[in-house]
Enzyme design. Structure first.
Site, PDB file in Angstrom:
ATOM      1  N   ASN A  10      21.063 -12.329  -9.029  1.00 53.24           N
ATOM      2  CA  ASN A  10      21.751 -13.541  -8.576  1.00 53.24           C
ATOM      3  C   ASN A  10      22.469 -13.190  -7.279  1.00 53.24           C
ATOM      4  O   ASN A  10      23.516 -12.552  -7.297  1.00 53.24           O
ATOM      5  CB  ASN A  10      22.767 -13.990  -9.647  1.00 53.24           C
ATOM      6  CG  ASN A  10      23.623 -15.145  -9.153  1.00 53.24           C
ATOM      7  OD1 ASN A  10      23.299 -15.799  -8.156  1.00 53.24           O
ATOM      8  ND2 ASN A  10      24.726 -15.406  -9.839  1.00 53.24           N
ATOM      9  N   LYS A  12      23.916 -15.127  -5.260  1.00 56.94           N
ATOM     10  CA  LYS A  12      25.037 -16.026  -4.946  1.00 56.94           C
ATOM     11  C   LYS A  12      24.907 -16.503  -3.482  1.00 56.94           C
ATOM     12  O   LYS A  12      23.803 -16.692  -3.008  1.00 56.94           O
ATOM     13  CB  LYS A  12      26.372 -15.336  -5.220  1.00 56.94           C
ATOM     14  CG  LYS A  12      26.404 -14.628  -6.572  1.00 56.94           C
ATOM     15  CD  LYS A  12      27.774 -14.188  -6.960  1.00 56.94           C
ATOM     16  CE  LYS A  12      27.671 -13.331  -8.209  1.00 56.94           C
ATOM     17  NZ  LYS A  12      28.924 -13.171  -8.913  1.00 56.94           N
ATOM     18  N   HIS A  98      26.532 -21.081 -14.670  1.00 53.88           N
ATOM     19  CA  HIS A  98      27.224 -19.864 -14.221  1.00 53.88           C
ATOM     20  C   HIS A  98      28.740 -20.117 -14.197  1.00 53.88           C
ATOM     21  O   HIS A  98      29.180 -21.219 -13.855  1.00 53.88           O
ATOM     22  CB  HIS A  98      26.716 -19.465 -12.826  1.00 53.88           C
ATOM     23  CG  HIS A  98      27.146 -18.085 -12.443  1.00 53.88           C
ATOM     24  ND1 HIS A  98      28.411 -17.815 -11.962  1.00 53.88           N
ATOM     25  CD2 HIS A  98      26.503 -16.888 -12.507  1.00 53.88           C
ATOM     26  CE1 HIS A  98      28.506 -16.507 -11.732  1.00 53.88           C
ATOM     27  NE2 HIS A  98      27.360 -15.926 -12.058  1.00 53.88           N
ATOM     28  N   GLU A 170      27.693 -13.702 -20.118  1.00 49.56           N
ATOM     29  CA  GLU A 170      28.430 -13.101 -19.010  1.00 49.56           C
ATOM     30  C   GLU A 170      29.928 -13.279 -19.238  1.00 49.56           C
ATOM     31  O   GLU A 170      30.473 -14.349 -18.921  1.00 49.56           O
ATOM     32  CB  GLU A 170      28.053 -13.778 -17.694  1.00 49.56           C
ATOM     33  CG  GLU A 170      26.597 -13.662 -17.321  1.00 49.56           C
ATOM     34  CD  GLU A 170      26.403 -13.793 -15.824  1.00 49.56           C
ATOM     35  OE1 GLU A 170      25.875 -12.854 -15.237  1.00 49.56           O
ATOM     36  OE2 GLU A 170      26.805 -14.815 -15.248  1.00 49.56           O
ATOM     37  N   GLY A 176      31.782  -9.506 -11.219  1.00 44.17           N
ATOM     38  CA  GLY A 176      32.254  -9.156  -9.877  1.00 44.17           C
ATOM     39  C   GLY A 176      33.551  -8.357  -9.879  1.00 44.17           C
ATOM     40  O   GLY A 176      34.178  -8.195  -8.840  1.00 44.17           O
ATOM     41  N   SER A 216      29.031  -6.987 -13.847  1.00 44.27           N
ATOM     42  CA  SER A 216      29.177  -5.643 -13.271  1.00 44.27           C
ATOM     43  C   SER A 216      28.151  -4.639 -13.805  1.00 44.27           C
ATOM     44  O   SER A 216      28.477  -3.478 -14.062  1.00 44.27           O
ATOM     45  CB  SER A 216      30.609  -5.121 -13.473  1.00 44.27           C
ATOM     46  OG  SER A 216      31.523  -5.954 -12.780  1.00 44.27           O
TER      47      SER A 216
HETATM   48  C1  PEP Z   1      26.775 -12.745 -11.834  1.00 39.35           C
HETATM   49  O1  PEP Z   1      27.212 -13.316 -10.855  1.00 39.35           O
HETATM   50  O2  PEP Z   1      26.046 -13.353 -12.619  1.00 39.35           O
HETATM   51  C2  PEP Z   1      27.159 -11.352 -12.053  1.00 39.35           C
HETATM   52  C3  PEP Z   1      26.891 -10.805 -13.207  1.00 39.35           C
HETATM   53  O3  PEP Z   1      27.782 -10.704 -11.008  1.00 39.35           O
HETATM   54  P1  PEP Z   1      28.152  -9.133 -10.919  1.00 39.35           P
HETATM   55  O4  PEP Z   1      26.942  -8.359 -11.360  1.00 39.35           O
HETATM   56  O5  PEP Z   1      28.504  -8.901  -9.501  1.00 39.35           O
HETATM   57  O6  PEP Z   1      29.307  -8.908 -11.862  1.00 39.35           O
END
Ligand code: PEP
Length: 257
Positions: A10, A12, A98, A170, A176, A216
């Site tokens: 992703n 973003k 999300h 998530e 993040g 993460s």
């Molecule tokens: C996400 O945005 O779905 C995500 C998991 O981000 P990150 O891996 O940066 O935590």
């Protein structure tokens, strides 16, 4: 029940068309996609979908996702993109629900449910994101939050359509932040989500549905997370912006499955 793992990047609001092209060239130079026993998905910003489609033209091993779609078909919805428009870019998946869409853009469970149904009308496969905030977890509300999001998000979705949906668990506090859920926390939440699907659709559907972990994920924690029995891949933000890091997550994660 063996479920094919799915690793999705992703991006973003990162990587316009030229950076998308650079990423694909670099990624493809490092890997024989047919040797990876998993699904690989990249979700660029809308404006980079055409470049991603073009750059991948002979590489069927990578599938394309959008990061959002409209719940409407067409008309006076400034700034929105419809599912039929996304189909024109050979888009296979669409990330919905999300936590950034929920928190920053105010998307409710009802809106997410409408988008999931609209995506299925166009044969797009939703990557349906759910997860609790730290405050919700600390207040002991993890299960209530996940149950509400799953029940409302899948309201009226048929068992057939469920077969084309991937769930991404998530935890919001892990996105993040560099803080990853422990494999015990992640496995516990995934097993609970699978039990929610069993309650709604029965044990066979629950055994089949793929549930990704997101928050993460990095090359050095992918193996431990993916070794958990109910974790079927990852949704990756920051660490999927670099081709080598995305590939290392996929390799370490699939070796562990
Ligand atoms: C996400 O945005 O779905 C995500 C998991 O981000 P990150 O891996 O940066 O935590």
């Amino acid at each position: 029940m063996s479920r094919k793992p799915i690793f999705a990047a992703n991006w973003k609001m990162n990587k316009g068309p030229s950076e998308t092209e650079d990423f694909v060239k670099s990624f493809l130079s490092k890997v024989q996609l047919q040797n990876l026993n998993c699904d690989v998905v990249i979700a660029p910003p809308f404006v980079s979908l055409a470049k991603l489609t073009e750059a991948l033209h002979n590489h069927h091993g990578i599938q394309i996702a959008a990061q959002n779609c409209s719940q409407f078909d067409s008309g006076a919805y400034t700034g929105e993109v419809s599912v039929l428009m996304l189909r024109e870019f050979f888009t296979h998946y669409v990330i919905l629900g999300h936590s950034e869409r929920r928190a920053i853009f105010g998307e409710t469970d009802a809106v997410i449910n409408a988008k999931i149904k609209k995506a299925r009308e166009a044969n797009l496969k939703p990557i349906f994101c759910i997860g609790e905030t730290l405050a919700e977890r600390e207040a002991g509300n993890l299960e209530t939050v996940l149950r509400t999001q799953v029940n409302a998000g899948l309201e009226g979705v048929s068992e057939k359509d469920l077969g084309d949906i991937v769930i991404a668990y998530e935890p919001v506090w892990a996105i993040g932040t560099g803080v990853t859920a422990t494999s015990e926390q992640a496995q516990e939440a995934h097993a609970f989500v699978r039990s929610l699907i069993a309650d709604l659709y029965g044990p066979d559907a629950a055994a089949k549905i793929r549930i990704q972990y997101g928050g993460s994920v990095k090359p050095n924690n992918a193996a431990e997370l993916m070794a958990c029995p109910d974790i079927d891949g990852a949704l990756i933000g920051g660490a999927a912006l670099d081709p080598q890091s995305f590939l290392d997550i996929i390799r370490n994660g699939t070796a562990a499955e």
